[in-house]
Design an enzyme around this catalytic site. Structure first.
Site, PDB file in Angstrom:
ATOM      1  N   CYS A  71       0.877  -1.190   0.000  1.00  0.00           N
ATOM      2  CA  CYS A  71       0.000   0.000   0.000  1.00  0.00           C
ATOM      3  C   CYS A  71       0.908   1.232   0.000  1.00  0.00           C
ATOM      4  CB  CYS A  71      -0.893  -0.018   1.229  1.00  0.00           C
ATOM      5  SG  CYS A  71      -2.059   1.366   1.288  1.00  0.00           S
ATOM      6  N   HIS A 162      -2.312  -4.652 -10.826  1.00  0.00           N
ATOM      7  CA  HIS A 162      -2.959  -3.448 -11.387  1.00  0.00           C
ATOM      8  C   HIS A 162      -3.227  -3.646 -12.874  1.00  0.00           C
ATOM      9  CE1 HIS A 162      -2.251  -0.884  -7.838  1.00  0.00           C
ATOM     10  NE2 HIS A 162      -1.208  -1.670  -7.670  1.00  0.00           N
ATOM     11  N   GLU A 211     -10.216   0.349  -6.450  1.00  0.00           N
ATOM     12  CA  GLU A 211      -9.293  -0.524  -5.745  1.00  0.00           C
ATOM     13  C   GLU A 211      -9.898  -1.883  -5.415  1.00  0.00           C
ATOM     14  OE1 GLU A 211      -6.799   0.451  -2.544  1.00  0.00           O
ATOM     15  OE2 GLU A 211      -6.607   2.560  -3.100  1.00  0.00           O
ATOM     16  N   CYS A 220      -4.296   6.134  -4.814  1.00  0.00           N
ATOM     17  CA  CYS A 220      -3.731   4.789  -4.709  1.00  0.00           C
ATOM     18  C   CYS A 220      -2.253   4.903  -5.079  1.00  0.00           C
ATOM     19  CB  CYS A 220      -4.460   3.845  -5.659  1.00  0.00           C
ATOM     20  SG  CYS A 220      -3.838   2.145  -5.635  1.00  0.00           S
ATOM     21  N   GLY A 223      -1.074   2.193  -7.323  1.00  0.00           N
ATOM     22  CA  GLY A 223      -1.753   2.421  -8.607  1.00  0.00           C
ATOM     23  C   GLY A 223      -1.107   3.544  -9.400  1.00  0.00           C
TER      24      GLY A 223
HETATM   25  N1  API Z   1      -6.386  -2.218  -2.624  1.00  0.00           N
HETATM   26  C1  API Z   1      -4.971  -2.570  -2.784  1.00  0.00           C
HETATM   27  C2  API Z   1      -4.186  -2.263  -1.500  1.00  0.00           C
HETATM   28  C3  API Z   1      -4.112  -0.776  -1.225  1.00  0.00           C
HETATM   29  C4  API Z   1      -3.380  -0.061  -2.295  1.00  0.00           C
HETATM   30  C5  API Z   1      -3.524   1.446  -2.304  1.00  0.00           C
HETATM   31  N2  API Z   1      -4.392   2.020  -1.318  1.00  0.00           N
HETATM   32  C6  API Z   1      -2.170   2.107  -2.299  1.00  0.00           C
HETATM   33  O1  API Z   1      -2.021   3.224  -1.778  1.00  0.00           O
HETATM   34  O2  API Z   1      -1.228   1.504  -2.887  1.00  0.00           O
HETATM   35  C7  API Z   1      -4.844  -4.072  -3.079  1.00  0.00           C
HETATM   36  O3  API Z   1      -5.707  -4.843  -2.642  1.00  0.00           O
HETATM   37  O4  API Z   1      -3.851  -4.426  -3.727  1.00  0.00           O
END
Ligand code: API
Length: 277
Positions: A71, A162, A211, A220, A223
């Protein structure tokens, strides 16, 4: 249980210091505490834990209770927490994640972290490691049928999966209609985070994100890194990109010689609280 609510560009999580608190069921707690009506309200839960391999370990859970490997916004907030709350006085720290050990540089003003630069590691492009069921070897500009329409996606892992889709007019898109169909598409054995990106110029892009496990978030970090790598791979931008998200901007640089992606952005404390359940 004591917690701290923090946010990185509006991507907000509940943080628990597991040096002093014990969380028996983090997945169940993530679902309860993330609820924006019956809980604290957040995009998920992040545990700050001791590590045998690094200075700290970050364990991240989405709002649906699923575990995320990494994250980006969250790890910047972990860095701010451990410095501001006195768990370290170092301004270069390492944090263990399911996506490997990450190295962070903290910018401190008046004894508080105001900016964090993260070595996000190597972008992963091999389909099996993302994972994505690719039609052919390449996952750059790969076709996918979603809700009966064909889209082109570039799939990249930053430790978490992603799918990046180039899109004209991200401000007006109805992301809630298409995001879930990408997230649970059969091409993604572990589901996927989907970013929709509009290229503004060779140094600036605008994105929105649906997400995995949390729905649309204001930002994100992983992301934004995937978006920058996809734009560079598709020849749309330079190697340093300002990624504009609903919650603010992230500066992403892909050092092609070292094959390392760097992310630089803020981290904020919202409030400290107590959860009594
Ligand atoms: N939902 C993402 C995790 C959080 C990623 C995002 N909040 C960031 O800041 O990188 C997943 O399940 O891979």
């Amino acid at each position: 249980m004591k917690f701290t609510k923090m946010q990185g560009l509006g991507n907000d999580y509940v943080y628990v210091n597991c040096f002093s608190e014990e969380v028996k069921d983090p997945s169940g707690l993530a679902k309860k505490i993330s609820d924006r009506h019956f809980g604290v309200g957040a995009d998920g839960l992040i545990l700050i834990c001791p590590s045998k391999k690094a200075d700290f370990e970050m364990k991240m859970y989405n709002a649906d209770g699923s575990r995320g490997e990494m994250c980006g916004n969250g790890i910047r907030c972990v860095a701010k927490y451990v410095y501001d709350y006195g768990l370290t006085d170092k301004t270069h720290i390492s944090i263990e994640t399911l996506a490997g050990i990450k190295y962070l540089d903290l910018t401190v003003e008046e004894k508080k972290v105001v900016l964090v630069k993260v070595d996000m590691g190597n972008p992963i492009l091999e389909p099996a490691k993302i994972p994505v069921k690719a039609e052919g070897e390449s996952v750059i500009d790969a076709p996918i049928i979603v809700n009966g329409a064909e889209y082109k996606m570039t799939c990249i892992s930053m430790g978490n999966p992603h799918a990046v889709v180039f899109w004209d007019g991200v401000d007006d898109m109805e992301i809630e209609k298409i995001g879930p169909s990408f997230e649970t598409h059969e091409r993604f054995p572990n589901r996927v985070n989907t970013e929709f990106v509009e290229v503004l110029d060779r140094k600036t892009v605008k994105m929105r994100v649906w997400e995995r496990g949390s729905g649309e978030t204001l930002a994100c970090g992983t992301g934004a890194c995937a978006v920058a790598v996809a734009c560079i791979l598709n020849g749309r931008t330079e190697d340093m990109v300002c990624v504009k998200l609903l919650g603010g901007d992230l500066l992403i640089r892909w050092d092609r010689e070292k094959n390392i992606v760097y992310m630089t952005g803020p981290a904020e404390v919202v409030f400290d609280g107590e959860w009594n359940e």
